[in-house]
Design an enzyme around this catalytic site. Sequence first.
Site, PDB file in Angstrom:
ATOM      1  N   ASP A  91      -9.570  21.923 -16.885  1.00  0.00           N
ATOM      2  CA  ASP A  91     -10.848  22.498 -17.306  1.00  0.00           C
ATOM      3  C   ASP A  91     -11.751  22.034 -15.877  1.00  0.00           C
ATOM      4  OD1 ASP A  91     -13.462  22.073 -19.513  1.00  0.00           O
ATOM      5  OD2 ASP A  91     -13.646  20.918 -17.345  1.00  0.00           O
TER       6      ASP A  91
ATOM      7  N   TYR B 179     -22.563  17.176 -12.187  1.00  0.00           N
ATOM      8  CA  TYR B 179     -22.050  16.812 -13.424  1.00  0.00           C
ATOM      9  C   TYR B 179     -21.749  15.145 -12.675  1.00  0.00           C
ATOM     10  CZ  TYR B 179     -20.860  20.265 -16.296  1.00  0.00           C
ATOM     11  OH  TYR B 179     -21.075  21.329 -17.423  1.00  0.00           O
TER      12      TYR B 179
END
Length: 353
Positions: A78, A155
């Site tokens: 990821d 993020y």
Amino acid sequence: MTNEKEKQYPFLRACHRRPTPYTPIWLMRQAGRYMKEYRTLRKKYSFMEMCKDPELAAEVTLQPLKHFRLDAAIIFSDILIPLEPMGVGFEFAKGEGPVFHRPIRISRDVEKLRLFDPKEELSFLMEAIRIVRKELEGKIPLIGFSGAPFTLASYIIEGGYSKNYVLTKALMYQDPSTWSKLMDKLSKVLIRCLNAQIKAGVQAIQVFDSWVGCLSPRDYEEYVLPYSKKVLKGLGQSVPVIHFGTSTSALLELMKRAGGDVIGVDWRVNLDEAWERIGHDVGIQGNLDPVVLMGPIGFIKKEVKRILKQANGRPGHIFNLGHGILPNTPVESVAALVDMVHEYSSMTKQGRR
Ligand code: CP3
């Protein structure tokens, strides 16, 4: 390219804009929840457990290849994985996506971020790459990846996914020196992570700047381009690089300037117009709307033909979705898509000879 065999892979040939017998295709998020085998494993392990166990990550990477004639594999991991060793902890909350409990918003937070050695602290990823390369030898190439500095910054500043990126942009505007320190640190970490993956054996790289489309061209140029450029330059020329973003129709020329052998585009822009604008001296990847795969097969066919027609058989097109495959996509439609792209593109390419 490092050896004769690699020269034959249609995916790698397309990355270098060399002619191929058909248009190569792979799918972002090709390993994931739309597949039964993935869901079965996920009942036993969390997503992070699967990423951190090299055998499991390798197994999941290979799952889609058993069902579809894909032209490349992408290592199962990821874009958020490097953030944990940097000192930014997160969790995947059910139904919410990633959540960062202590977001990064001030200079002191940025100073605490660790530059780490991915060979040591992401050894599970490097081991997964070595296992998959062994399994795939001679079949198809393996792609490694990372997020781009902006998408990762968004993020950790927002604390998760965001709609308007208000906090991210506010930091850029209010405290440009903290912003540049953060982007600089992320760039350094990403260069290390990507080079470690190349060393472990990946044969191409994709850099995901998934959320960069929220920026104006002016802001992209000032606050993002220099860092993306640094990352893309920092990889040398050893493997081809795909530079991807969504909603980037206003940014395409600037993304090309930042770098990449291939630019990845989503469905919000026509592929032929996008390619014209970035120039045919780079490749293009895309750009089927993932939701098209929820439609009837006849509709998927029509859309595939439209995209292939826009690419016009020109060397350098890699077929992909415009963004990741959605969890409830019918597996039969994915299989049909892959075969259709091969079949129709080989007809066009023969017609051109
Ligand atoms: O493409 C592949 O098959 C390789 C694996 C891969 C994953 N994530 C696996 C994953 C890749 C290349 C990514 C990239 C990624 N991760 C991006 C960039 C691409 C994009 O979609 O824009 C982003 C933004 C992330 C961050 C991320 N990871 C989110 C927001 C989520 C939660 C949302 C969701 O889809 O559930 C993830 C989790 C994730 N990454 C899953 C998978 C298969 C689902 C995990 C599960 O099984 O629950």
